[in-house]
Design a protein around this motif. Structure first.
Motif, PDB file in Angstrom:
ATOM      1  N   ASN A 176     -14.477  24.298 -53.118  1.00  0.00           N
ATOM      2  CA  ASN A 176     -13.844  23.217 -52.363  1.00  0.00           C
ATOM      3  C   ASN A 176     -14.668  21.935 -52.422  1.00  0.00           C
ATOM      4  OD1 ASN A 176     -11.608  24.745 -51.639  1.00  0.00           O
ATOM      5  ND2 ASN A 176     -12.641  25.562 -49.841  1.00  0.00           N
ATOM      6  N   ALA A 177     -15.976  22.062 -52.362  1.00  0.00           N
ATOM      7  CA  ALA A 177     -16.835  20.879 -52.426  1.00  0.00           C
ATOM      8  C   ALA A 177     -16.664  20.161 -53.764  1.00  0.00           C
ATOM      9  CB  ALA A 177     -18.294  21.273 -52.220  1.00  0.00           C
ATOM     10  N   GLU A 178     -16.620  20.932 -54.849  1.00  0.00           N
ATOM     11  CA  GLU A 178     -16.429  20.324 -56.165  1.00  0.00           C
ATOM     12  C   GLU A 178     -15.054  19.676 -56.278  1.00  0.00           C
ATOM     13  OE1 GLU A 178     -17.332  23.343 -59.051  1.00  0.00           O
ATOM     14  OE2 GLU A 178     -19.478  23.245 -58.625  1.00  0.00           O
ATOM     15  N   LEU A 179     -14.042  20.324 -55.715  1.00  0.00           N
ATOM     16  CA  LEU A 179     -12.690  19.752 -55.767  1.00  0.00           C
ATOM     17  C   LEU A 179     -12.568  18.505 -54.893  1.00  0.00           C
ATOM     18  CD1 LEU A 179     -10.590  23.046 -55.799  1.00  0.00           C
ATOM     19  CD2 LEU A 179     -11.068  21.493 -57.723  1.00  0.00           C
ATOM     20  N   ILE A 180     -13.285  18.466 -53.779  1.00  0.00           N
ATOM     21  CA  ILE A 180     -13.294  17.274 -52.923  1.00  0.00           C
ATOM     22  C   ILE A 180     -13.942  16.106 -53.649  1.00  0.00           C
ATOM     23  CG2 ILE A 180     -14.363  16.281 -50.842  1.00  0.00           C
ATOM     24  CD1 ILE A 180     -13.933  19.096 -49.533  1.00  0.00           C
ATOM     25  N   GLU A 181     -14.951  16.387 -54.446  1.00  0.00           N
ATOM     26  CA  GLU A 181     -15.693  15.338 -55.165  1.00  0.00           C
ATOM     27  C   GLU A 181     -14.874  14.709 -56.303  1.00  0.00           C
ATOM     28  OE1 GLU A 181     -19.951  14.927 -57.482  1.00  0.00           O
ATOM     29  OE2 GLU A 181     -19.036  16.897 -57.303  1.00  0.00           O
ATOM     30  N   GLN A 182     -13.986  15.458 -56.909  1.00  0.00           N
ATOM     31  CA  GLN A 182     -13.301  14.989 -58.117  1.00  0.00           C
ATOM     32  C   GLN A 182     -12.448  13.722 -57.934  1.00  0.00           C
ATOM     33  OE1 GLN A 182     -14.165  15.954 -61.173  1.00  0.00           O
ATOM     34  NE2 GLN A 182     -15.631  17.169 -60.014  1.00  0.00           N
ATOM     35  N   PRO A 183     -11.687  13.562 -56.858  1.00  0.00           N
ATOM     36  CA  PRO A 183     -10.947  12.301 -56.705  1.00  0.00           C
ATOM     37  C   PRO A 183     -11.871  11.079 -56.614  1.00  0.00           C
ATOM     38  CG  PRO A 183     -10.067  13.956 -55.227  1.00  0.00           C
ATOM     39  CD  PRO A 183     -11.318  14.534 -55.819  1.00  0.00           C
ATOM     40  N   LEU A 184     -13.041  11.254 -56.006  1.00  0.00           N
ATOM     41  CA  LEU A 184     -14.003  10.148 -55.933  1.00  0.00           C
ATOM     42  C   LEU A 184     -14.544   9.819 -57.320  1.00  0.00           C
ATOM     43  CD1 LEU A 184     -15.903  11.291 -52.722  1.00  0.00           C
ATOM     44  CD2 LEU A 184     -14.150   9.513 -52.911  1.00  0.00           C
ATOM     45  N   MET A 185     -14.795  10.849 -58.111  1.00  0.00           N
ATOM     46  CA  MET A 185     -15.251  10.617 -59.483  1.00  0.00           C
ATOM     47  C   MET A 185     -14.142   9.972 -60.317  1.00  0.00           C
ATOM     48  SD  MET A 185     -18.386  11.182 -59.890  1.00  0.00           S
ATOM     49  CE  MET A 185     -18.353  10.904 -61.646  1.00  0.00           C
ATOM     50  N   LEU A 186     -12.909  10.368 -60.086  1.00  0.00           N
ATOM     51  CA  LEU A 186     -11.795   9.750 -60.810  1.00  0.00           C
ATOM     52  C   LEU A 186     -11.717   8.262 -60.501  1.00  0.00           C
ATOM     53  CD1 LEU A 186      -9.308   9.924 -62.629  1.00  0.00           C
ATOM     54  CD2 LEU A 186      -7.980  10.587 -60.607  1.00  0.00           C
ATOM     55  N   MET A 187     -11.869   7.905 -59.236  1.00  0.00           N
ATOM     56  CA  MET A 187     -11.864   6.482 -58.866  1.00  0.00           C
ATOM     57  C   MET A 187     -13.011   5.750 -59.552  1.00  0.00           C
ATOM     58  SD  MET A 187     -10.591   6.271 -54.872  1.00  0.00           S
ATOM     59  CE  MET A 187     -12.219   6.551 -54.278  1.00  0.00           C
ATOM     60  N   ALA A 188     -14.182   6.362 -59.581  1.00  0.00           N
ATOM     61  CA  ALA A 188     -15.334   5.738 -60.234  1.00  0.00           C
ATOM     62  C   ALA A 188     -15.065   5.546 -61.724  1.00  0.00           C
ATOM     63  CB  ALA A 188     -16.587   6.582 -60.020  1.00  0.00           C
TER      64      ALA A 188
ATOM     65  N   ARG B  38     -19.989  28.586 -63.565  1.00  0.00           N
ATOM     66  CA  ARG B  38     -18.976  27.637 -63.095  1.00  0.00           C
ATOM     67  C   ARG B  38     -17.786  28.376 -62.488  1.00  0.00           C
ATOM     68  NH1 ARG B  38     -20.014  21.975 -63.524  1.00  0.00           N
ATOM     69  NH2 ARG B  38     -17.998  22.035 -62.537  1.00  0.00           N
ATOM     70  N   ASP B  39     -17.281  27.823 -61.408  1.00  0.00           N
ATOM     71  CA  ASP B  39     -16.074  28.351 -60.788  1.00  0.00           C
ATOM     72  C   ASP B  39     -14.900  28.123 -61.746  1.00  0.00           C
ATOM     73  OD1 ASP B  39     -14.537  29.156 -58.223  1.00  0.00           O
ATOM     74  OD2 ASP B  39     -13.549  27.320 -58.924  1.00  0.00           O
ATOM     75  N   PRO B  40     -14.023  29.111 -61.931  1.00  0.00           N
ATOM     76  CA  PRO B  40     -12.933  28.936 -62.903  1.00  0.00           C
ATOM     77  C   PRO B  40     -11.989  27.781 -62.553  1.00  0.00           C
ATOM     78  CG  PRO B  40     -12.867  31.145 -61.915  1.00  0.00           C
ATOM     79  CD  PRO B  40     -14.041  30.438 -61.347  1.00  0.00           C
ATOM     80  N   ILE B  41     -11.702  27.577 -61.295  1.00  0.00           N
ATOM     81  CA  ILE B  41     -10.774  26.514 -60.891  1.00  0.00           C
ATOM     82  C   ILE B  41     -11.446  25.144 -60.987  1.00  0.00           C
ATOM     83  CG2 ILE B  41      -9.303  25.620 -59.041  1.00  0.00           C
ATOM     84  CD1 ILE B  41      -8.350  28.327 -60.073  1.00  0.00           C
ATOM     85  N   SER B  42     -12.543  24.969 -60.282  1.00  0.00           N
ATOM     86  CA  SER B  42     -13.198  23.661 -60.306  1.00  0.00           C
ATOM     87  C   SER B  42     -13.800  23.376 -61.676  1.00  0.00           C
ATOM     88  CB  SER B  42     -14.266  23.569 -59.215  1.00  0.00           C
ATOM     89  OG  SER B  42     -15.269  24.545 -59.390  1.00  0.00           O
ATOM     90  N   GLY B  43     -14.127  24.421 -62.443  1.00  0.00           N
ATOM     91  CA  GLY B  43     -14.622  24.222 -63.804  1.00  0.00           C
ATOM     92  C   GLY B  43     -13.563  23.618 -64.708  1.00  0.00           C
ATOM     93  N   ILE B  44     -12.327  24.104 -64.577  1.00  0.00           N
ATOM     94  CA  ILE B  44     -11.220  23.543 -65.367  1.00  0.00           C
ATOM     95  C   ILE B  44     -10.967  22.094 -64.964  1.00  0.00           C
ATOM     96  CG2 ILE B  44      -8.718  23.690 -65.760  1.00  0.00           C
ATOM     97  CD1 ILE B  44      -9.099  26.772 -65.696  1.00  0.00           C
ATOM     98  N   VAL B  45     -10.991  21.820 -63.665  1.00  0.00           N
ATOM     99  CA  VAL B  45     -10.807  20.442 -63.195  1.00  0.00           C
ATOM    100  C   VAL B  45     -11.917  19.555 -63.746  1.00  0.00           C
ATOM    101  CG1 VAL B  45     -10.762  18.958 -61.140  1.00  0.00           C
ATOM    102  CG2 VAL B  45      -9.532  21.140 -61.134  1.00  0.00           C
ATOM    103  N   TYR B  46     -13.138  20.071 -63.772  1.00  0.00           N
ATOM    104  CA  TYR B  46     -14.263  19.320 -64.322  1.00  0.00           C
ATOM    105  C   TYR B  46     -14.041  19.008 -65.802  1.00  0.00           C
ATOM    106  CZ  TYR B  46     -18.879  18.255 -66.103  1.00  0.00           C
ATOM    107  OH  TYR B  46     -19.926  17.651 -66.749  1.00  0.00           O
ATOM    108  N   LEU B  47     -13.586  19.994 -66.572  1.00  0.00           N
ATOM    109  CA  LEU B  47     -13.313  19.764 -67.993  1.00  0.00           C
ATOM    110  C   LEU B  47     -12.214  18.719 -68.190  1.00  0.00           C
ATOM    111  CD1 LEU B  47     -13.550  23.386 -69.442  1.00  0.00           C
ATOM    112  CD2 LEU B  47     -15.206  21.511 -69.702  1.00  0.00           C
ATOM    113  N   LEU B  48     -11.195  18.783 -67.345  1.00  0.00           N
ATOM    114  CA  LEU B  48     -10.141  17.766 -67.404  1.00  0.00           C
ATOM    115  C   LEU B  48     -10.701  16.379 -67.077  1.00  0.00           C
ATOM    116  CD1 LEU B  48      -7.173  19.683 -65.753  1.00  0.00           C
ATOM    117  CD2 LEU B  48      -7.412  19.046 -68.166  1.00  0.00           C
ATOM    118  N   MET B  49     -11.609  16.324 -66.121  1.00  0.00           N
ATOM    119  CA  MET B  49     -12.237  15.045 -65.775  1.00  0.00           C
ATOM    120  C   MET B  49     -13.082  14.502 -66.929  1.00  0.00           C
ATOM    121  SD  MET B  49     -11.364  13.665 -62.955  1.00  0.00           S
ATOM    122  CE  MET B  49     -12.710  12.504 -62.839  1.00  0.00           C
TER     123      MET B  49
END
Length: 152
Positions: free
Chosen positions: A50-62, A117-128
């Motif tokens: 959840n922490a990694e998923l919360i961080e991703q929208p902020l990284m997307l904005m950056a 790596r978590d499978p869910i947040s890892g995939i989101v990270y790769l997409l990012m």
């Protein structure tokens, strides 16, 4: 057709390299700061995924803001292939920096890091990572369409 001199090609390559380096550095710095916040505050409260998923929208904005700033500050404007190259160069810097950080700070191997790596947040990270690489090209293309009047 006018031949492009080697000097202007080298100058253009250096500008592209510098813009990619700045794009990488600002986004990486933002990610580093957000990573500290994630580790110290978010993970204890929400868990790692959840922490990694919360961080991703902020990284997307950056990524969007820094890519837009980077593309707009290049004069003359980057061609589509140059803006695409900029994203790939920046991605290379990012992957190398992340791997060095993993190897040095965490003291784990690359394979251990990938397995952890978590499978869910890892995939989101790769997409990012893909978004990070493509964003300069997408924004450059958008800017080009806007300037030609095909995008209002």
């Amino acid at each position: 057709m006018k031949a492009v001199s080697n000097t202007s090609r080298v100058r253009g390559s250096m500008q592209l390299f510098k813009v990619a380096l700045v794009y990488f550095a600002i986004v990486f710095g933002t990610g580093f700061v957000l990573g500290l916040f994630r580790v110290l505050w978010l993970i204890p409260r929400f868990g790692e995924r959840n922490a990694e998923l919360i961080e991703q929208p902020l990284m997307l904005m950056a990524v969007i803001l820094v890519a837009r700033w980077s593309v707009r500050r290049t004069r003359p404007a980057l061609t589509p292939i140059e803006s695409f190259s900029m994203g790939l160069i920046a991605l290379t810097f990012l992957v190398v920096a992340e791997l060095l950080a993993v190897l040095e700070l965490r003291r784990v191997s690359i394979s251990e890091y990938v397995r952890s790596r978590d499978p869910i947040s890892g995939i989101v990270y790769l997409l990012m990572l893909a978004v990070f690489a493509l964003m300069p090209w997408l924004l450059s293309r958008r800017e080009s369409l806007r300037m030609t009047g095909r995008l209002t």
